[in-house]
Scaffold this motif. Structure first.
Motif, PDB file in Angstrom:
ATOM      1  N   GLY A 393      31.883  40.540  44.797  1.00  0.00           N
ATOM      2  CA  GLY A 393      32.083  40.906  45.925  1.00  0.00           C
ATOM      3  C   GLY A 393      30.514  39.314  47.000  1.00  0.00           C
ATOM      4  N   LEU A 394      30.385  38.825  46.258  1.00  0.00           N
ATOM      5  CA  LEU A 394      30.213  37.286  47.202  1.00  0.00           C
ATOM      6  C   LEU A 394      30.996  36.385  47.264  1.00  0.00           C
ATOM      7  CD1 LEU A 394      26.188  37.034  46.155  1.00  0.00           C
ATOM      8  CD2 LEU A 394      27.460  38.349  47.524  1.00  0.00           C
ATOM      9  N   ARG A 395      30.853  35.083  47.831  1.00  0.00           N
ATOM     10  CA  ARG A 395      32.256  34.043  47.509  1.00  0.00           C
ATOM     11  C   ARG A 395      31.470  32.765  46.589  1.00  0.00           C
ATOM     12  NH1 ARG A 395      31.897  31.344  51.631  1.00  0.00           N
ATOM     13  NH2 ARG A 395      30.422  31.949  53.488  1.00  0.00           N
ATOM     14  N   LEU A 396      31.419  33.343  45.280  1.00  0.00           N
ATOM     15  CA  LEU A 396      31.109  32.597  44.412  1.00  0.00           C
ATOM     16  C   LEU A 396      32.065  32.078  43.570  1.00  0.00           C
ATOM     17  CD1 LEU A 396      27.374  33.305  43.772  1.00  0.00           C
ATOM     18  CD2 LEU A 396      27.842  31.242  45.023  1.00  0.00           C
ATOM     19  N   ASP A 397      32.377  31.234  43.010  1.00  0.00           N
ATOM     20  CA  ASP A 397      33.626  30.888  41.563  1.00  0.00           C
ATOM     21  C   ASP A 397      33.004  32.272  40.798  1.00  0.00           C
ATOM     22  OD1 ASP A 397      35.570  30.338  39.862  1.00  0.00           O
ATOM     23  OD2 ASP A 397      35.239  28.283  40.865  1.00  0.00           O
ATOM     24  N   SER A 398      34.051  32.363  40.224  1.00  0.00           N
ATOM     25  CA  SER A 398      33.337  33.231  39.346  1.00  0.00           C
ATOM     26  C   SER A 398      33.748  32.789  38.050  1.00  0.00           C
ATOM     27  CB  SER A 398      34.051  35.111  39.109  1.00  0.00           C
ATOM     28  OG  SER A 398      33.584  35.823  40.090  1.00  0.00           O
ATOM     29  N   ASN A 399      35.146  31.766  38.074  1.00  0.00           N
ATOM     30  CA  ASN A 399      35.474  31.453  36.683  1.00  0.00           C
ATOM     31  C   ASN A 399      34.219  30.483  36.301  1.00  0.00           C
ATOM     32  OD1 ASN A 399      37.650  33.225  36.366  1.00  0.00           O
ATOM     33  ND2 ASN A 399      38.845  31.523  37.244  1.00  0.00           N
ATOM     34  N   GLU A 426      11.748  30.447  32.777  1.00  0.00           N
ATOM     35  CA  GLU A 426      12.014  29.270  32.561  1.00  0.00           C
ATOM     36  C   GLU A 426      13.451  29.266  32.592  1.00  0.00           C
ATOM     37  OE1 GLU A 426      11.077  26.232  29.919  1.00  0.00           O
ATOM     38  OE2 GLU A 426       8.457  27.412  29.928  1.00  0.00           O
ATOM     39  N   ARG A 427      14.172  30.215  31.875  1.00  0.00           N
ATOM     40  CA  ARG A 427      15.492  30.021  31.480  1.00  0.00           C
ATOM     41  C   ARG A 427      15.918  30.984  33.091  1.00  0.00           C
ATOM     42  NH1 ARG A 427      16.051  32.746  26.275  1.00  0.00           N
ATOM     43  NH2 ARG A 427      18.958  33.348  27.035  1.00  0.00           N
ATOM     44  N   LEU A 428      15.434  31.987  33.457  1.00  0.00           N
ATOM     45  CA  LEU A 428      15.502  32.110  34.821  1.00  0.00           C
ATOM     46  C   LEU A 428      16.126  31.517  36.024  1.00  0.00           C
ATOM     47  CD1 LEU A 428      14.580  36.892  34.107  1.00  0.00           C
ATOM     48  CD2 LEU A 428      17.095  35.734  34.718  1.00  0.00           C
ATOM     49  N   ASP A 429      14.871  30.791  35.811  1.00  0.00           N
ATOM     50  CA  ASP A 429      14.547  29.524  37.081  1.00  0.00           C
ATOM     51  C   ASP A 429      16.069  28.838  37.026  1.00  0.00           C
ATOM     52  OD1 ASP A 429      12.697  28.493  39.522  1.00  0.00           O
ATOM     53  OD2 ASP A 429      13.830  26.876  38.265  1.00  0.00           O
ATOM     54  N   ALA A 430      16.500  28.223  35.602  1.00  0.00           N
ATOM     55  CA  ALA A 430      17.763  27.241  35.383  1.00  0.00           C
ATOM     56  C   ALA A 430      18.628  28.136  36.141  1.00  0.00           C
ATOM     57  CB  ALA A 430      17.231  27.170  34.015  1.00  0.00           C
ATOM     58  N   LEU A 431      18.795  29.324  36.081  1.00  0.00           N
ATOM     59  CA  LEU A 431      20.271  30.056  36.455  1.00  0.00           C
ATOM     60  C   LEU A 431      19.874  30.462  37.620  1.00  0.00           C
ATOM     61  CD1 LEU A 431      22.154  32.061  35.753  1.00  0.00           C
ATOM     62  CD2 LEU A 431      20.347  33.890  35.925  1.00  0.00           C
ATOM     63  N   MET A 432      18.846  29.975  37.893  1.00  0.00           N
ATOM     64  CA  MET A 432      18.938  30.387  39.684  1.00  0.00           C
ATOM     65  C   MET A 432      19.040  29.050  40.773  1.00  0.00           C
ATOM     66  SD  MET A 432      18.371  33.333  40.481  1.00  0.00           S
ATOM     67  CE  MET A 432      18.882  33.113  42.284  1.00  0.00           C
ATOM     68  N   THR A 433      18.422  28.209  39.340  1.00  0.00           N
ATOM     69  CA  THR A 433      19.559  26.911  40.158  1.00  0.00           C
ATOM     70  C   THR A 433      20.458  26.855  39.361  1.00  0.00           C
ATOM     71  OG1 THR A 433      17.320  25.710  39.428  1.00  0.00           O
ATOM     72  CG2 THR A 433      19.301  23.659  39.675  1.00  0.00           C
ATOM     73  N   PHE A 434      21.897  26.722  39.185  1.00  0.00           N
ATOM     74  CA  PHE A 434      22.944  27.346  38.670  1.00  0.00           C
ATOM     75  C   PHE A 434      24.009  27.024  39.532  1.00  0.00           C
ATOM     76  CE2 PHE A 434      26.928  28.929  36.970  1.00  0.00           C
ATOM     77  CZ  PHE A 434      27.276  28.538  36.073  1.00  0.00           C
ATOM     78  N   LEU A 435      23.114  29.251  40.187  1.00  0.00           N
ATOM     79  CA  LEU A 435      23.890  30.090  41.159  1.00  0.00           C
ATOM     80  C   LEU A 435      23.638  28.605  42.662  1.00  0.00           C
ATOM     81  CD1 LEU A 435      22.280  33.370  40.465  1.00  0.00           C
ATOM     82  CD2 LEU A 435      24.438  32.787  40.470  1.00  0.00           C
ATOM     83  N   ASP A 436      22.564  27.877  42.646  1.00  0.00           N
ATOM     84  CA  ASP A 436      22.416  27.499  44.256  1.00  0.00           C
ATOM     85  C   ASP A 436      23.487  26.294  43.859  1.00  0.00           C
ATOM     86  OD1 ASP A 436      20.554  28.856  44.771  1.00  0.00           O
ATOM     87  OD2 ASP A 436      18.910  27.188  44.082  1.00  0.00           O
ATOM     88  N   GLU A 437      23.802  26.343  42.591  1.00  0.00           N
ATOM     89  CA  GLU A 437      24.872  24.458  42.430  1.00  0.00           C
ATOM     90  C   GLU A 437      26.780  25.601  42.616  1.00  0.00           C
ATOM     91  OE1 GLU A 437      23.677  22.446  39.717  1.00  0.00           O
ATOM     92  OE2 GLU A 437      22.030  21.717  40.182  1.00  0.00           O
ATOM     93  N   THR A 438      26.680  26.530  42.484  1.00  0.00           N
ATOM     94  CA  THR A 438      27.922  27.020  41.818  1.00  0.00           C
ATOM     95  C   THR A 438      28.837  26.964  43.024  1.00  0.00           C
ATOM     96  OG1 THR A 438      26.870  29.103  40.599  1.00  0.00           O
ATOM     97  CG2 THR A 438      29.282  29.926  41.572  1.00  0.00           C
ATOM     98  N   PRO A 439      30.578  26.396  42.675  1.00  0.00           N
ATOM     99  CA  PRO A 439      30.914  26.448  44.314  1.00  0.00           C
ATOM    100  C   PRO A 439      31.478  27.651  45.081  1.00  0.00           C
ATOM    101  CG  PRO A 439      31.640  25.423  42.229  1.00  0.00           C
ATOM    102  CD  PRO A 439      31.162  26.048  41.708  1.00  0.00           C
ATOM    103  N   ARG A 443      37.256  33.999  49.885  1.00  0.00           N
ATOM    104  CA  ARG A 443      36.848  34.629  49.918  1.00  0.00           C
ATOM    105  C   ARG A 443      36.595  35.563  48.448  1.00  0.00           C
ATOM    106  NH1 ARG A 443      42.761  37.020  49.452  1.00  0.00           N
ATOM    107  NH2 ARG A 443      43.303  35.216  50.964  1.00  0.00           N
ATOM    108  N   PRO A 444      35.534  36.684  49.408  1.00  0.00           N
ATOM    109  CA  PRO A 444      34.610  37.648  47.973  1.00  0.00           C
ATOM    110  C   PRO A 444      35.141  37.328  47.184  1.00  0.00           C
ATOM    111  CG  PRO A 444      34.077  37.999  50.135  1.00  0.00           C
ATOM    112  CD  PRO A 444      35.506  37.658  50.617  1.00  0.00           C
ATOM    113  N   GLY A 445      34.533  37.113  45.413  1.00  0.00           N
ATOM    114  CA  GLY A 445      35.095  36.934  43.966  1.00  0.00           C
ATOM    115  C   GLY A 445      34.907  38.654  43.944  1.00  0.00           C
ATOM    116  N   SER A 446      35.266  39.270  42.585  1.00  0.00           N
ATOM    117  CA  SER A 446      33.983  40.189  41.837  1.00  0.00           C
ATOM    118  C   SER A 446      34.677  40.618  40.545  1.00  0.00           C
ATOM    119  CB  SER A 446      34.870  41.811  42.548  1.00  0.00           C
ATOM    120  OG  SER A 446      34.851  42.222  41.826  1.00  0.00           O
ATOM    121  N   GLU A 447      34.004  40.884  39.789  1.00  0.00           N
ATOM    122  CA  GLU A 447      34.925  41.119  38.062  1.00  0.00           C
ATOM    123  C   GLU A 447      35.475  42.284  38.662  1.00  0.00           C
ATOM    124  OE1 GLU A 447      33.628  38.829  35.971  1.00  0.00           O
ATOM    125  OE2 GLU A 447      31.292  37.739  37.230  1.00  0.00           O
ATOM    126  N   SER A 448      36.449  41.821  36.927  1.00  0.00           N
ATOM    127  CA  SER A 448      37.411  42.924  36.691  1.00  0.00           C
ATOM    128  C   SER A 448      36.405  44.043  35.618  1.00  0.00           C
ATOM    129  CB  SER A 448      38.280  41.627  35.758  1.00  0.00           C
ATOM    130  OG  SER A 448      37.978  41.859  34.312  1.00  0.00           O
TER     131      SER A 448
END
Length: 700
Positions: A393-399, A426-439, A443-448
Motif C-alpha cells: 500500500g505505499l507509493r514505492l516501486d515494488s519491482n 547492520e543489514r537492516l540498517d542497509a535495508l532502510m537506506t535501500f528503502l530511502d533510495e527506492t523510487p 499510486r500505492p503499490g501492493s504485492e500480489s
C-alpha cells in the motif's frame, strides 16, 4: 542573568578590578575552555551507556520469557509449529509429564540453532528457581533433559526414546516413552538404554508411517492386480479351452465358471487391498485447529501494533538495544519522508511447520491483514538470517524492492553466515537506506496475493488407495496379463513342437505311442494313413506259392493289406484326398499297423478299444464310456488306458477317440457309435475288423 554573565566571561569580556577578581576570572575561563574541549565527548559517552540504561526497559530474554511461561503452566508448547505440534496438545504433554513421578517442566520449541539445549534449560531453571526435571522437545524428539534437585535418569530416558522409536514416531509418543523410562528408576533405565543402543546398531526401528510416494506404489499395485489377475485367468482359460477344442476333448466346465472366477477374484482384490494397505496418515502430527494456525500471526500483529520492531521472544536475541534504537530512528525518518510510510519489522523464524509453511510472503500478508495498516512489511528470520521485504500500500516501486534488493542485504555474506546474529542489525540498517533510495510511484503499490499454504487437514493425510496411480495401474495390469499370457502360449507352443518332433521318431508298429490326446486333426490322419499304408506295401513280401498262407505271418499281413486297399479302392493315394472321411482313415491306420506288426512277428489280435490309435491292447476291462451317467462297456485297453481305468475311471471318456469333421458332429458319442462303417468293429478285434471291411465292400 547567570547564563549571560557566564557567556560573557567565556568570551573574555572582563572589567578592570583587583587581583583576586582577576584570579576568579582566569578560573572561569579555564572552566569554559575545558567545557568546550570535552563537550563533543559527552554525547558519545551517553550513547555508550544507552544499552545499559535501556536494559531495564528491554523485552525479557529468551530464558526469562520461557521461565515466565512455565511459571504459568509447567508445559509450554510453541505456537510456531502448528502443523507438527499444535498448541492444543499441551494437555496431553501435561498428562504424560505426571507419569514421571517428579516435578516436570516441558518446553516444546522449534530447533534452537544457536542456543545449546542444555544451556537453555539451565538458564530457564535459574530464572524460574524451581527444582525438577526440565525437558526440551525440539520438533518431534526429546532433544535435551536435565534434572535439577531431583533424582531422575534423564540421559538414559532420552537415549531409550531416541533408539527404541523410529524417527517418525512423533513428539507425544517420544515423550511418553521418555516418561515411562523415568518412572522405572535409575538402574532399570540404564539397562534399558544400553540394550536400546546395542539393538540399534544391528536393526533400526521400522518406520511407523508411509509417505505419499509409498501410497502411490500401493495404488499402482492394487490397480495392476485388479485387472491383471482376472484378465490373466480369462486369457489362460480361453487358451486352454481352444487347445481342448482342437484336440476334440469335451468341455468339462460350464461357460460361466471362468468369468465368475475372474469376477470373484477382482472382488476379492478390491476388498482385501484396503485391509492390507490400511494406512491413512503420513505422520503422527495432529490436525491443527484454526486457533492453532492463527496464534503466531495474532501474537506478532499485536506486538507490531505496539512497536514497529517485533523480536520473537522464543528466539535468541539478534539485535542489541542500540541497534533497535537505530532501527526505530530510521523507521521514523522513513515514515516522515516524501512517499514514505510505516515500516514493520518482524524478527520471527519461518519454518515449514508454521502456519504459513515457511513462506515469508504468506506470513507478511497475514500479518498485514491483522495489523490493518498499509506499509512495508519486513520479515527477518533470526534462524537463517534471510530478509524479505514486501510493499503493502505505499507509493514505492515494488519491482525495485523485489528485483534490486542486494543479496548482501537479503541473504548476507560469508561473514554474516559465521556470525551468530547473522549481522541482522547492520543489514537492516542497509535495508532502510535501500528503502530511502527506492523510487516513488504515483499510486500505492501492493504485492500480489501469495499462493495459499497447503491445507493442514490434508498435509499429513494420505490420498485414497483407489486414486493417484491406481488408474494407470489398471492399464499396467491389462498389459502385463496380455504379455504373460502371450509368453505362456509361446512356451507351450515351443514345448509342444519339441514333443511332436520327438514323437515323430519311427517306432515299432506293434507299439504305437498311446497318446492321451483323444482327438486328432483330419490332416494328421491323412498323413499318417498314407505313411502307414505305403510302409506296409513296401515291407510286404508274398510267399513263394501263388496263394497266401492264411495261417502264417504273411497271411495275416495280406488280410490287413487287402482290407486296407478295399477301403481306398486299391489306390493308396486316396488317403491323401480331402474327401476321404476320417473314419476310413483311422481304419486304414489300424489295419496297416496290424499288418506291419504281423510282418515284424508281433501280430496282435486286438488294439485299444478306447482309442485305436493307442496301439495294441493288453487286456479287456469294463470301462466308463460316458461322462453323463455311469454307462460302461467291456473294451480292450492299452496299458495307459488300463491305468487310467483303475486310478481315475472318470478319465476314460476324455480318452475316447473323437473323430474330426462331420462324422463326429461335435457329439459326445464314442467313435464306434459315431459311424456305421467298419471302424465300429474295432472293439471286437482285428479279425472282425477285416471281415467288416469285406462285408461293407461286398467281398467274400
Amino acid at each position: 542573568m547567570r547564563a549571560v554573565t557566564a557567556n560573557a566571561l567565556c568570551a573574555g569580556q572582563t572589567r578592570p578590578g583587583s587581583g583576586g577578581r582577576t584570579r576568579v576570572l582566569r578560573l572561569l575561563l579555564t572552566l569554559c575552555a575545558l567545557t568546550a574541549l570535552f563537550a563533543p565527548a559527552t554525547p558519545a559517552r551517553a550513547a555508550d551507556t544507552t544499552p545499559a540504561q535501556a536494559a531495564d526497559t528491554a523485552p525479557p530474554s529468551q530464558a526469562a520469557y520461557f521461565a515466565d511461561r512455565l511459571r504459568e503452566n509447567p508445559v509450554y508448547v510453541t505456537d510456531q509449529l502448528p502443523r507438527e505440534v499444535p498448541r492444543a496438545t499441551a494437555p496431553d504433554f501435561a498428562r504424560i509429564a505426571k507419569k514421571t513421578g517428579v516435578p516436570t517442566y516441558v518446553l516444546v520449541l522449534p530447533m534452537q540453532s544457536s542456543t545449546g539445549g542444555k544451556e537453555l534449560l539451565g538458564a530457564v531453571h535459574d530464572r524460574l528457581g524451581r527444582d525438577g526435571l526440565y525437558v526440551l522437545i525440539e520438533g518431534t524428539d526429546v532433544a535435551q533433559a536435565t534434572a535439577y534437585g531431583v533424582r531422575a535418569p534423564a540421559d538414559a530416558a532420552a537415549t531409550v526414546a531416541l533408539y527404541e522409536l523410529p524417527y517418525d514416531a512423533g513428539p507425544l509418543r517420544s515423550f511418553e516413552r521418555f516418561a515411562e523410562v523415568i518412572a522405572q528408576g535409575g538402574e532399570k533405565a540404564a539397562d534399558r538404554a544400553e540394550a536400546a543402543r546395542a539393538k540399534s546398531e544391528d536393526d533400526e526401528p521400522a518406520e511407523m508411517y508411509i509417505g505419499p510416494s509409498d501410497r502411490s506404489n500401493q495404488s499402482l499395485l492394487t490397480g495392476t492386480l485388479l485387472t491383471g489377475v482376472p484378465l490373466l485367468i480369462m486369457l489362460s482359460a480361453g487358451y486352454v479351452r481352444r487347445r481342448r477344442r482342437r484336440s476334440g476333448a469335451e468341455r468339462r466346465l460350464p461357460r460361466w465358471v471362468v468369468p465368475g472366477t475372474a469376477a470373484l477374484t477382482a472382488t476379492a482384490i478390491a476388498l482385501t487391498a484396503p485391509v492390507v494397505f490400511d494406512q491413512t496418515r503420513s505422520s503422527a502430527a495432529r490436525t491443527p485447529s484454526p486457533a492453532d494456525l492463527s496464534a503466531r500471526v495474532e501474537r506478532v500483529a499485536a506486538g507490531l501494533k505496539q512497536d514497529p520492531v517485533y523480536a520473537d521472544p522464543e528466539s535468541p536475541r539478534v539485535l542489541d538495544a542500540r541497534q533497535v534504537d537505530r532501527l526505530h530512528d530510521r523507521i521514523r525518518d522513513f515514515r516522515r519522508s516524501d512517499g514514505g510510510g510505516p515500516v514493520y519489522v518482524s524478527l520471527v523464524p519461518q519454518t515449514p511447520e508454521s502456519e504459513s509453511a515457511g513462506d515469508p510472503d504468506l506470513f507478511a500478508a497475514a500479518v498485514h491483514a491483522k495489523v490493518g495498516v498499509d506499509g512495508v512489511y519486513v520479515v527477518a528470520d533470526p534462524a537463517d538470517g534471510t530478509i524479505d521485504v514486501y510493499n503493502h500500500g505505499l507509493r514505492l516501486d515494488s519491482n525495485h524492492l523485489f528485483l534490486d534488493l542486494p543479496d548482501s542485504v537479503a541473504y548476507g555474506d560469508s561473514k554474516a553466515d559465521r556470525a551468530d546474529d547473522h549481522l541482522l542489525g547492520e543489514r537492516l540498517d542497509a535495508l532502510m537506506t535501500f528503502l530511502d533510495e527506492t523510487p516513488r510511484t504515483d499510486r500505492p503499490g501492493s504485492e500480489s496475493a501469495p499462493a495459499p499454504a497447503p491445507r493442514a487437514a490434508d498435509e499429513h493425510t494420505l490420498p485414497p488407495l483407489f486414486a493417484t496411480d491406481f488408474w494407470p495401474g489398471l492399464f499396467v495390469g491389462a498389459f502385463l496379463a496380455l504379455l504373460l499370457s502371450g509368453i505362456a502360449a509361446g512356451l507351450t507352443w515351443i514345448v509342444g513342437a519339441l514333443l511332436r518332433r520327438r514323437s515323430a521318431t519311427p517306432q515299432s508298429p506293434a507299439s504305437a505311442p498311446a497318446s492321451a490326446s483323444a482327438s486328432v486333426s483330419a490332416s494328421n490322419l491323412r498323413r499318417t494313413a498314407h505313411a502307414e499304408l505305403t510302409s506296409l506295401i513296401g515291407e510286404f513280401t508274398e510267399p513263394s506259392n501263388d496263394e497266401p498262407d492264411d495261417h502264417g505271418e504273411h497271411g495275416r499281413a495280406w488280410d490287413c493289406l487287402d482290407a486296407a486297399m478295399l477301403l481306398v479302392e486299391g489306390d493308396p493315394g486316396r488317403t491323401r484326398e480331402r474327401d476321404t472321411d476320417p473314419a476310413t482313415l483311422v481304419t486304414v491306420i489300424v489295419l496297416a499297423r496290424a499288418g506291419r506288426a504281423a510282418l515284424a512277428g508281433e501280430a496282435t489280435e486286438q488294439c485299444c478299444g478306447v482309442n485305436p490309435l493307442h496301439g495294441p491292447a493288453v487286456g479287456r476291462r469294463h470301462v466308463r464310456v460316458s461322462r453323463e451317467g455311469n454307462r460302461r462297456r467291456m473294451l480292450p485297453v492299452c496299458d495307459p488306458c488300463r491305468d487310467t481305468a483303475v486310478a481315475e475311471p472318470g478319465g476314460i471318456p476324455d480318452r475316447l477317440l473323437k473323430l474330426p469333421g462331420l462324422e463326429s458332429g461335435g457329439s459326445r458319442l464314442p467313435y464306434y457309435e459315431a459311424t456305421d462303417g467298419p471302424l465300429s468293429a474295432v472293439p471286437d478285434g482285428i479279425a472282425r475288423l477285416i471281415d467288416k471291411v469285406r462285408e461293407t465292400a461286398g467281398v467274400h
